[in-house]
Design a protein around this motif. Structure first.
Motif, mmCIF file in Angstrom:
data_model
loop_
_atom_site.group_PDB
_atom_site.id
_atom_site.type_symbol
_atom_site.label_atom_id
_atom_site.label_comp_id
_atom_site.label_asym_id
_atom_site.label_seq_id
_atom_site.Cartn_x
_atom_site.Cartn_y
_atom_site.Cartn_z
ATOM 1 N N THR A 72 0.806 -1.223 0.000
ATOM 2 C CA THR A 72 0.000 0.000 0.000
ATOM 3 C C THR A 72 0.839 1.273 0.000
ATOM 4 O OG1 THR A 72 -1.655 -1.206 1.289
ATOM 5 C CG2 THR A 72 -1.890 1.191 1.181
ATOM 6 N N LEU A 73 1.779 1.354 0.936
ATOM 7 C CA LEU A 73 2.605 2.564 1.073
ATOM 8 C C LEU A 73 3.940 2.156 1.655
ATOM 9 C CD1 LEU A 73 2.762 5.693 0.925
ATOM 10 C CD2 LEU A 73 1.860 5.746 3.261
ATOM 11 N N ASP A 74 5.014 2.398 0.916
ATOM 12 C CA ASP A 74 6.336 1.969 1.369
ATOM 13 C C ASP A 74 7.081 3.070 2.113
ATOM 14 O OD1 ASP A 74 6.589 3.486 -0.900
ATOM 15 O OD2 ASP A 74 7.852 2.076 -1.995
ATOM 16 N N GLN A 75 7.289 4.223 1.466
ATOM 17 C CA GLN A 75 8.023 5.318 2.096
ATOM 18 C C GLN A 75 7.442 6.643 1.614
ATOM 19 O OE1 GLN A 75 9.969 6.167 4.367
ATOM 20 N NE2 GLN A 75 10.941 8.080 3.754
ATOM 21 N N ILE A 76 7.295 7.564 2.523
ATOM 22 C CA ILE A 76 6.834 8.908 2.193
ATOM 23 C C ILE A 76 7.502 9.874 3.159
ATOM 24 C CG2 ILE A 76 4.784 8.808 3.671
ATOM 25 C CD1 ILE A 76 4.837 10.448 0.212
ATOM 26 N N MET A 77 7.961 11.017 2.652
ATOM 27 C CA MET A 77 8.606 11.975 3.552
ATOM 28 C C MET A 77 7.599 12.452 4.595
ATOM 29 S SD MET A 77 9.029 15.355 1.149
ATOM 30 C CE MET A 77 9.596 16.347 2.535
ATOM 31 N N PHE A 78 8.078 12.585 5.836
ATOM 32 C CA PHE A 78 7.160 12.855 6.948
ATOM 33 C C PHE A 78 7.110 14.333 7.315
ATOM 34 C CE2 PHE A 78 5.548 12.025 11.380
ATOM 35 C CZ PHE A 78 4.394 11.374 10.982
ATOM 36 N N ALA A 304 9.244 7.942 10.542
ATOM 37 C CA ALA A 304 7.883 7.394 10.469
ATOM 38 C C ALA A 304 7.656 6.560 9.218
ATOM 39 C CB ALA A 304 6.847 8.512 10.555
ATOM 40 N N ASN A 305 8.679 5.846 8.779
ATOM 41 C CA ASN A 305 8.516 4.961 7.630
ATOM 42 C C ASN A 305 7.301 4.058 7.838
ATOM 43 O OD1 ASN A 305 9.329 1.907 6.712
ATOM 44 N ND2 ASN A 305 9.758 3.430 5.140
ATOM 45 N N PRO A 306 6.360 4.013 6.897
ATOM 46 C CA PRO A 306 5.122 3.247 7.096
ATOM 47 C C PRO A 306 5.348 1.766 7.394
ATOM 48 C CG PRO A 306 4.896 4.741 5.234
ATOM 49 C CD PRO A 306 6.333 4.791 5.640
ATOM 50 N N ILE A 307 6.371 1.188 6.758
ATOM 51 C CA ILE A 307 6.649 -0.234 6.987
ATOM 52 C C ILE A 307 7.127 -0.455 8.420
ATOM 53 C CG2 ILE A 307 8.179 -2.132 6.318
ATOM 54 C CD1 ILE A 307 8.069 -0.937 3.447
ATOM 55 N N ALA A 308 8.015 0.422 8.881
ATOM 56 C CA ALA A 308 8.488 0.323 10.262
ATOM 57 C C ALA A 308 7.351 0.556 11.249
ATOM 58 C CB ALA A 308 9.612 1.319 10.499
ATOM 59 N N CYS A 309 6.485 1.511 10.934
ATOM 60 C CA CYS A 309 5.335 1.782 11.814
ATOM 61 C C CYS A 309 4.424 0.567 11.910
ATOM 62 C CB CYS A 309 4.541 2.989 11.307
ATOM 63 S SG CYS A 309 5.351 4.573 11.544
ATOM 64 N N SER A 310 4.219 -0.119 10.797
ATOM 65 C CA SER A 310 3.352 -1.301 10.820
ATOM 66 C C SER A 310 3.974 -2.419 11.643
ATOM 67 C CB SER A 310 3.051 -1.779 9.392
ATOM 68 O OG SER A 310 4.226 -2.240 8.748
ATOM 69 N N ALA A 311 5.313 -2.547 11.590
ATOM 70 C CA ALA A 311 6.000 -3.536 12.425
ATOM 71 C C ALA A 311 5.843 -3.180 13.899
ATOM 72 C CB ALA A 311 7.480 -3.599 12.059
ATOM 73 N N ALA A 312 5.966 -1.905 14.225
ATOM 74 C CA ALA A 312 5.816 -1.465 15.612
ATOM 75 C C ALA A 312 4.401 -1.696 16.122
ATOM 76 C CB ALA A 312 6.191 0.008 15.731
ATOM 77 N N LEU A 313 3.423 -1.444 15.286
ATOM 78 C CA LEU A 313 2.022 -1.676 15.688
ATOM 79 C C LEU A 313 1.774 -3.148 15.991
ATOM 80 C CD1 LEU A 313 0.159 0.705 13.220
ATOM 81 C CD2 LEU A 313 -0.067 0.722 15.720
ATOM 82 N N ALA A 314 2.300 -4.023 15.148
ATOM 83 C CA ALA A 314 2.140 -5.463 15.383
ATOM 84 C C ALA A 314 2.870 -5.870 16.660
ATOM 85 C CB ALA A 314 2.669 -6.250 14.190
ATOM 86 N N SER A 315 4.049 -5.302 16.886
ATOM 87 C CA SER A 315 4.832 -5.607 18.080
ATOM 88 C C SER A 315 4.089 -5.193 19.346
ATOM 89 C CB SER A 315 6.183 -4.885 17.995
ATOM 90 O OG SER A 315 6.929 -5.069 19.172
ATOM 91 N N ILE A 316 3.526 -3.997 19.343
ATOM 92 C CA ILE A 316 2.791 -3.499 20.511
ATOM 93 C C ILE A 316 1.552 -4.355 20.775
ATOM 94 C CG2 ILE A 316 1.423 -1.549 21.349
ATOM 95 C CD1 ILE A 316 3.477 0.273 19.930
ATOM 96 N N GLU A 317 0.908 -4.789 19.711
ATOM 97 C CA GLU A 317 -0.273 -5.655 19.880
ATOM 98 C C GLU A 317 0.119 -6.979 20.533
ATOM 99 O OE1 GLU A 317 -3.814 -7.623 17.116
ATOM 100 O OE2 GLU A 317 -2.753 -5.824 16.415
ATOM 101 N N LEU A 318 1.216 -7.564 20.073
ATOM 102 C CA LEU A 318 1.688 -8.820 20.674
ATOM 103 C C LEU A 318 2.082 -8.622 22.137
ATOM 104 C CD1 LEU A 318 3.925 -10.519 17.942
ATOM 105 C CD2 LEU A 318 1.735 -11.330 18.826
ATOM 106 N N LEU A 319 2.772 -7.523 22.415
ATOM 107 C CA LEU A 319 3.243 -7.254 23.771
ATOM 108 C C LEU A 319 2.103 -7.278 24.784
ATOM 109 C CD1 LEU A 319 5.557 -6.315 25.702
ATOM 110 C CD2 LEU A 319 4.891 -3.970 25.124
ATOM 111 N N GLN A 320 0.937 -6.800 24.376
ATOM 112 C CA GLN A 320 -0.183 -6.661 25.301
ATOM 113 C C GLN A 320 -1.022 -7.928 25.447
ATOM 114 O OE1 GLN A 320 -2.069 -2.480 25.164
ATOM 115 N NE2 GLN A 320 -1.098 -2.641 23.162
ATOM 116 N N THR A 321 -0.677 -8.977 24.714
ATOM 117 C CA THR A 321 -1.443 -10.210 24.819
ATOM 118 C C THR A 321 -1.167 -10.902 26.152
ATOM 119 O OG1 THR A 321 0.270 -11.531 23.726
ATOM 120 C CG2 THR A 321 -1.438 -10.545 22.314
ATOM 121 N N HIS A 322 -2.157 -11.623 26.618
ATOM 122 C CA HIS A 322 -2.021 -12.361 27.881
ATOM 123 C C HIS A 322 -0.894 -13.387 27.784
ATOM 124 C CE1 HIS A 322 -3.204 -14.129 31.671
ATOM 125 N NE2 HIS A 322 -3.301 -15.319 31.107
ATOM 126 N N LYS A 323 -0.764 -14.018 26.618
ATOM 127 C CA LYS A 323 0.251 -15.055 26.435
ATOM 128 C C LYS A 323 1.657 -14.497 26.612
ATOM 129 C CE LYS A 323 2.108 -18.985 25.200
ATOM 130 N NZ LYS A 323 2.201 -20.091 26.194
#
Length: 421
Positions: A72-78, A304-323
């Protein structure tokens, strides 16, 4: 030719003296907690590849999110644009950061997160018409390799050739409950005789110093003194952040919250580089003006590279799981049991643990990159475990997904090494 042979022709590795250590092991695959070299040998990554891959290597949940974002979006100046991954990441981060944090600034790595934090503190006072040019930092702290980050770091093995070019830093000892009064006297003297902009610290655990652990209540005394004297506090959570100490952030355990926080490493779970410098609304407001020069003119191309942001979002979601939260507790309990088992070993001078971190000090002398350290490293690798001692300190910081069997293999390898010394 092997990767190891081809590597020698053009590559220059970090933290390495190529004259005495010319070889670098070729790794061809990483999955979960396992690294595989070009000869098919496997190694448990017991330090999460410098504390980054906390959910294991090539985690399917994270890589699938990143793959979707890449379409969808790889890199865009922030500077002039924004995008969904950055906005969503700011919203999700603010939910788990200490309550006083309200602004998110993007950088490339841990050093640049610290660099931005230092510049924020200096310019905060400059914008208010105050010239403050001094920072306070702990002895033996480590905050990165760019010039500002080097300045506030206290490990001369990294900074020796550049010490004549660094900022004005006043160092204080790490509190241990016994030296608190002496530190406060020293701190007041520094404040009285210098124009101090900020105090930077690694909360609860000094990583590169050998995983030195200290108490929240002792740090609170220092932070309160800084607060009383209008000195900005900068928590370097590049290593400690995102679950390492048992909380989302080490600062969660400390009563006095930082004005500025530096985040990286586990932020994107080791998949792609990115870092963040967060701050309070009060600091952000000091940069608002009709005078353009009072804006924060600090930028990274891949902010704020979109790809890096998406990795961070997935990481934060995993971090908050009960498991994952259960696994972090499981690792801490296992580390505690092993520490108790070996603390009386004749070759062990001390042990300590917190969250997923376990550190073991040997009662032998060794410099950071000395012969003993090299022998330890090779001994662990020969047993299929990647551990990278800091001088005479053996430490582990495993991925949160590690199994009991893998942990047992790490502990067994440490026990064998201790018995062989």
């Amino acid at each position: 030719m092997t990767l190891q042979q081809r590597d020698k022709k053009h590559l220059w590795h970090p933290l390495k003296q190529h004259q005495t250590h010319p070889d670098s092991l070729g790794i061809v695959k990483a999955k979960g907690c396992i690294l595989t070299d070009e000869n098919g040998n496997e190694y448990i990554d017991a330090i999460s590849s410098w504390y980054t891959c906390v959910f294991g290597h090539c985690n399917d949940f994270i890589t699938s999110r990143v793959y979707h974002q890449m379409q969808t979006l790889d890199q865009i100046m922030f500077s002039d644009f924004t995008h969904e991954p950055a906005v969503t990441l700011s919203e999700e981060l603010i939910k788990i950061l200490p309550k006083n944090q309200n602004r998110i600034f993007f950088n490339d790595n841990g050093s640049t997160a610290v660099e931005a934090g230092i510049k924020m503190a200096l310019q905060y006072y400059f914008n208010k018409g105050e010239k403050r040019n001094t920072f306070i930092a702990f002895e033996n702290g480590f905050h990165g390799d760019t010039f500002g980050a080097m300045s506030v770091s206290g490990l001369s093995v990294y900074n020796g050739p550049f010490e004549d070019f660094l900022m004005d830093i006043k160092r204080i000892p790490v509190p241990n409950g016994k030296n608190n009064d002496a530190i406060l006297i020293q701190l007041q003297e520094i404040i009285a005789n210098n124009k101090v902009a900020g105090f930077i610290y690694e909360p609860l655990i000094q990583g590169a110093a050998g995983m030195k652990i200290y108490k929240a209540e002792d740090l609170d005394i220092i932070l309160q003194t800084c607060k009383n004297n209008a000195i900005l506090t900068i928590a370097d959570e590049v290593m400690t952040g995102f679950g390492k100490t048992g909380n989302y952030f080490a600062s969660d355990e400390i009563s006095i919250k930082p004005d500025i926080m530096c985040l990286s490493k586990a932020l994107t779970a080791g998949l792609v580089p990115m870092s963040i410098t967060s701050c309070t609304e009060e600091i952000y407001t000091a940069f608002l003006s009709n005078d353009i020069a009072k804006g924060f003119f600090h930028c990274h191309t891949y902010s704020a590279n979109p790809i890096a942001c998406s990795a961070a979002l997935a990481s934060i979601e995993l971090l908050q799981t009960h498991k994952i939260q259960e696994n972090i507790q499981f690792i801490e309990n296992a580390n505690k049991l092993f520490a108790q088992k070996i603390e009386s070993h004749p070759k062990v001078s001390s042990t300590r643990y917190k969250g997923v971190v376990l550190a073991i000090d040997l009662n032998t002398k060794s410099n950071r990159y000395g012969t003993l350290r090299d022998q330890l490293l090779q001994s662990f690798m020969s047993q299929g475990v990647f551990l990278r001692p800091l001088g005479n300190t053996i430490y582990i910081q495993p991925p949160y997904i590690i199994t009991q069997e893998q942990l047992d293999k790490i502990y067994t390898s440490i026990q064998k090494v201790l018995d062989s010394l």
